[in-house]
Motif scaffolding. Structure first.
Motif, PDB file in Angstrom:
ATOM      1  N   ALA A  54       1.298  -1.865   0.078  1.00 22.38           N
ATOM      2  CA  ALA A  54       0.147  -0.163   0.261  1.00 22.38           C
ATOM      3  C   ALA A  54       0.798   1.539  -0.350  1.00 22.38           C
ATOM      4  CB  ALA A  54      -1.024   0.007   1.576  1.00 22.38           C
ATOM      5  N   ARG A  55       2.022   1.159   0.456  1.00 24.68           N
ATOM      6  CA  ARG A  55       2.835   2.613   0.934  1.00 24.68           C
ATOM      7  C   ARG A  55       3.376   2.599  -0.537  1.00 24.68           C
ATOM      8  NH1 ARG A  55       4.322   0.423   5.842  1.00 24.68           N
ATOM      9  NH2 ARG A  55       5.502  -0.730   5.454  1.00 24.68           N
ATOM     10  N   ARG A  56       3.839   1.231  -1.020  1.00 27.65           N
ATOM     11  CA  ARG A  56       3.973   1.478  -2.503  1.00 27.65           C
ATOM     12  C   ARG A  56       3.306   2.139  -3.691  1.00 27.65           C
ATOM     13  NH1 ARG A  56       9.609  -1.177  -2.604  1.00 27.65           N
ATOM     14  NH2 ARG A  56       9.567  -2.709  -0.992  1.00 27.65           N
ATOM     15  N   VAL A  57       2.156   1.568  -3.845  1.00 17.95           N
ATOM     16  CA  VAL A  57       1.750   2.210  -4.649  1.00 17.95           C
ATOM     17  C   VAL A  57       0.942   4.224  -4.354  1.00 17.95           C
ATOM     18  CG1 VAL A  57      -1.516   2.020  -4.520  1.00 17.95           C
ATOM     19  CG2 VAL A  57       0.117  -0.603  -4.556  1.00 17.95           C
ATOM     20  N   GLU A  58       1.094   4.606  -3.036  1.00 17.41           N
ATOM     21  CA  GLU A  58       0.732   5.462  -2.918  1.00 17.41           C
ATOM     22  C   GLU A  58       2.041   6.241  -3.706  1.00 17.41           C
ATOM     23  OE1 GLU A  58      -1.390   6.920  -1.962  1.00 17.41           O
ATOM     24  OE2 GLU A  58      -2.830   5.221  -2.246  1.00 17.41           O
ATOM     25  N   ARG A  59       3.312   6.111  -3.155  1.00 17.16           N
ATOM     26  CA  ARG A  59       4.060   6.159  -3.611  1.00 17.16           C
ATOM     27  C   ARG A  59       4.163   6.640  -5.017  1.00 17.16           C
ATOM     28  NH1 ARG A  59      10.194   3.135  -1.826  1.00 17.16           N
ATOM     29  NH2 ARG A  59       9.727   2.122  -3.832  1.00 17.16           N
ATOM     30  N   LEU A  60       3.967   5.825  -5.846  1.00 16.43           N
ATOM     31  CA  LEU A  60       4.007   5.765  -7.198  1.00 16.43           C
ATOM     32  C   LEU A  60       2.771   6.546  -7.502  1.00 16.43           C
ATOM     33  CD1 LEU A  60       5.074   4.003 -10.311  1.00 16.43           C
ATOM     34  CD2 LEU A  60       3.075   3.236  -9.900  1.00 16.43           C
ATOM     35  N   ALA A  81       5.712   2.174 -19.039  1.00 19.05           N
ATOM     36  CA  ALA A  81       5.919   3.200 -17.601  1.00 19.05           C
ATOM     37  C   ALA A  81       4.771   3.976 -17.139  1.00 19.05           C
ATOM     38  CB  ALA A  81       6.862   4.129 -17.782  1.00 19.05           C
ATOM     39  N   PRO A  82       4.104   3.808 -16.204  1.00 20.15           N
ATOM     40  CA  PRO A  82       3.140   4.223 -15.612  1.00 20.15           C
ATOM     41  C   PRO A  82       2.722   5.193 -15.883  1.00 20.15           C
ATOM     42  CG  PRO A  82       4.704   3.044 -13.558  1.00 20.15           C
ATOM     43  CD  PRO A  82       4.793   3.423 -14.485  1.00 20.15           C
ATOM     44  N   ARG A  83       3.458   6.865 -15.753  1.00 15.17           N
ATOM     45  CA  ARG A  83       3.620   7.963 -16.207  1.00 15.17           C
ATOM     46  C   ARG A  83       2.982   8.097 -17.850  1.00 15.17           C
ATOM     47  NH1 ARG A  83       7.532  12.041 -13.580  1.00 15.17           N
ATOM     48  NH2 ARG A  83       7.079  12.664 -12.128  1.00 15.17           N
ATOM     49  N   THR A  84       3.399   6.886 -18.742  1.00 17.77           N
ATOM     50  CA  THR A  84       2.781   7.323 -19.436  1.00 17.77           C
ATOM     51  C   THR A  84       1.199   6.834 -19.241  1.00 17.77           C
ATOM     52  OG1 THR A  84       4.987   6.956 -20.993  1.00 17.77           O
ATOM     53  CG2 THR A  84       3.529   6.627 -21.835  1.00 17.77           C
ATOM     54  N   VAL A  85       1.686   5.724 -18.629  1.00 17.73           N
ATOM     55  CA  VAL A  85      -0.116   4.794 -18.703  1.00 17.73           C
ATOM     56  C   VAL A  85      -1.065   6.151 -18.273  1.00 17.73           C
ATOM     57  CG1 VAL A  85      -1.310   3.138 -16.837  1.00 17.73           C
ATOM     58  CG2 VAL A  85       0.982   2.084 -18.766  1.00 17.73           C
ATOM     59  N   ALA A  86      -0.552   6.523 -17.019  1.00 20.89           N
ATOM     60  CA  ALA A  86      -1.625   8.235 -16.763  1.00 20.89           C
ATOM     61  C   ALA A  86      -1.768   8.538 -17.949  1.00 20.89           C
ATOM     62  CB  ALA A  86      -0.844   8.119 -15.494  1.00 20.89           C
TER      63      ALA A  86
END
Length: 386
Positions: free
Chosen positions: A6-12, A99-104
């Motif tokens: 959960a902490r990692r998810v929030e950090r991402l 990459a998550p930023r690109t996905v978002a």
């Protein structure tokens, strides 16, 4: 472990939010379907260049694996269409968790709403299909993957999180007419030529978001809106670079047919001038010429050097390399084939400077049943060559 995830998810999510233009609904979806549930236990973490890719193995070091998964980098999951084991670490990247930023960014541009029917081209690990399911409802998502093995793993990943989307194994360029009409088309593979099938399978007003990847310098994110007349029109809205759709890959390189096809010349144009120009220049040159490019720099006994290759993706027999060396007023050009590709690139570049060096956001595209046109400022000002 759950608290740690959960902490990692929030950090991402905080990392993605730094983009400044990510829709809150996309961040909520990322929270609902954590990325690690869609990443294989052995993969390659690919950071921003020049740092090399590195193998991540959950069984050998789970902490390092999780750190990579939630660091925001691209995670490559397949090499050479599956012909090379990922542990080899070398080969062409052919499938990945983007990459998550690109996905978002793509999902924000898509602006999908509950109840929208979405065509997702390029299932990959299944993570974007899962995110779309949270945005519109799983029953409204149709996802297409060309690779049967990749699709099979994605199906398992989706089932493990309780999401039942409609999956198709086939060429995403064909869309899925049986599930049309669509309100949104979300594309996660690089596209050189926009398939009109996607436009045909959309309602008027539908949005198509895709990575336009002519592979000349920078690649681009394109957002199209479908019109009642069967065309689609839109602008380039940022950067996006994905692995090319398999049916749109270039012809492999080949040697010249005979000595007459090889030419030496010189140019007064510093190849770094073209290679390091803005994304707007890259779009203009690719639109005018249809060529691709690549660059590399290094050192030898004569000192520093920089080389820029340009080539015709439709044939292995037309390419050129221009080489910069310090202290020179003219630079060597080695060309193969009859087409004067370096001269075409220079001509297109200086046309762009003559237009006032417009940025990427001033360019757009029109897609019809029989053509794809790139324009500057308005659809009436077409700049792409026939």
């Amino acid at each position: 472990m759950a608290d740690g995830i959960a902490r990692r998810v929030e950090r991402l999510i905080d990392y993605v939010r730094e983009l400044g233009d990510t829709d809150d609904s996309v961040l909520t979806a990322m929270r609902a379907v954590p990325r690690h549930l869609f990443v294989p236990e052995v993969a390659l973490a690919v950071p921003t260049r020049p740092d090399p890719a590195r193998l991540i193995d959950r069984g050998a070091d789970e902490e390092a694996w999780l750190e990579a998964v939630y660091s925001g980098v691209t995670i490559v999951t397949q090499l050479d269409d599956g012909a090379t084991d990922i542990r080899a670490g070398k080969g062409d990247y052919t499938s990945s968790a983007s990459a998550p930023r690109t996905v978002a960014h793509l999902l924000t541009q898509l602006a999908a709403e509950p109840g929208h029917r979405v065509l997702d081209v390029g299932t990959g690990t299944g993570w974007t299909a899962a995110l779309l399911s949270r945005l519109v409802g799983a029953q409204h998502v149709t996802t297409v993957e060309v690779d049967g093995r990749v699709a099979g793993q994605a199906a398992k990943n989706l089932a493990d999180v309780g999401l039942a989307v409609h999956q198709v194994v086939g060429d995403g360029a064909d869309g899925c007419p049986a599930r049309a009409p669509f309100d949104r088309v979300h594309v996660t593979c690089g596209i050189r030529h926009v398939p009109h099938a996607w436009v045909e399978q959309c309602r008027p007003g539908a949005v198509i978001v895709l990575p336009y990847c002519p592979d000349f310098g920078s690649n681009h994110l394109l957002r199209l809106t479908v019109r009642p007349d069967g065309s689609a029109v839109g602008r380039f809205v940022g950067f996006a670079s994905y692995m090319l759709m398999r049916s749109q890959r270039s012809t492999p390189d080949a040697p010249a047919r005979d000595a007459a096809d090889r030419h030496w010349s010189t140019t007064r144009v510093d190849p770094r001038t073209v290679a390091h120009a803005s994304a707007g220049a890259d779009l203009a040159v690719s639109a005018r010429t249809g060529l691709t490019s690549n660059t590399v720099n290094g050192q030898d006994d004569d000192g520093d050097w920089f080389r820029m290759w340009v080539s015709d993706p439709a044939t292995p027999y037309s390419w050129a390399v221009a080489e910069w060396r310090p202290g020179r007023g003219e630079y060597d050009v080695y060309q193969v084939g009859d087409r004067p590709v370096w001269e075409e690139v220079c001509d297109a570049y200086f046309r762009w400077t003559g237009w006032g060096e417009p940025g990427r956001d001033r360019f757009g595209m029109t897609v019809t049943a029989d053509r794809q046109e790139i324009w500057l400022d308005s659809p009436e000002r077409v700049i792409s060559s026939p």
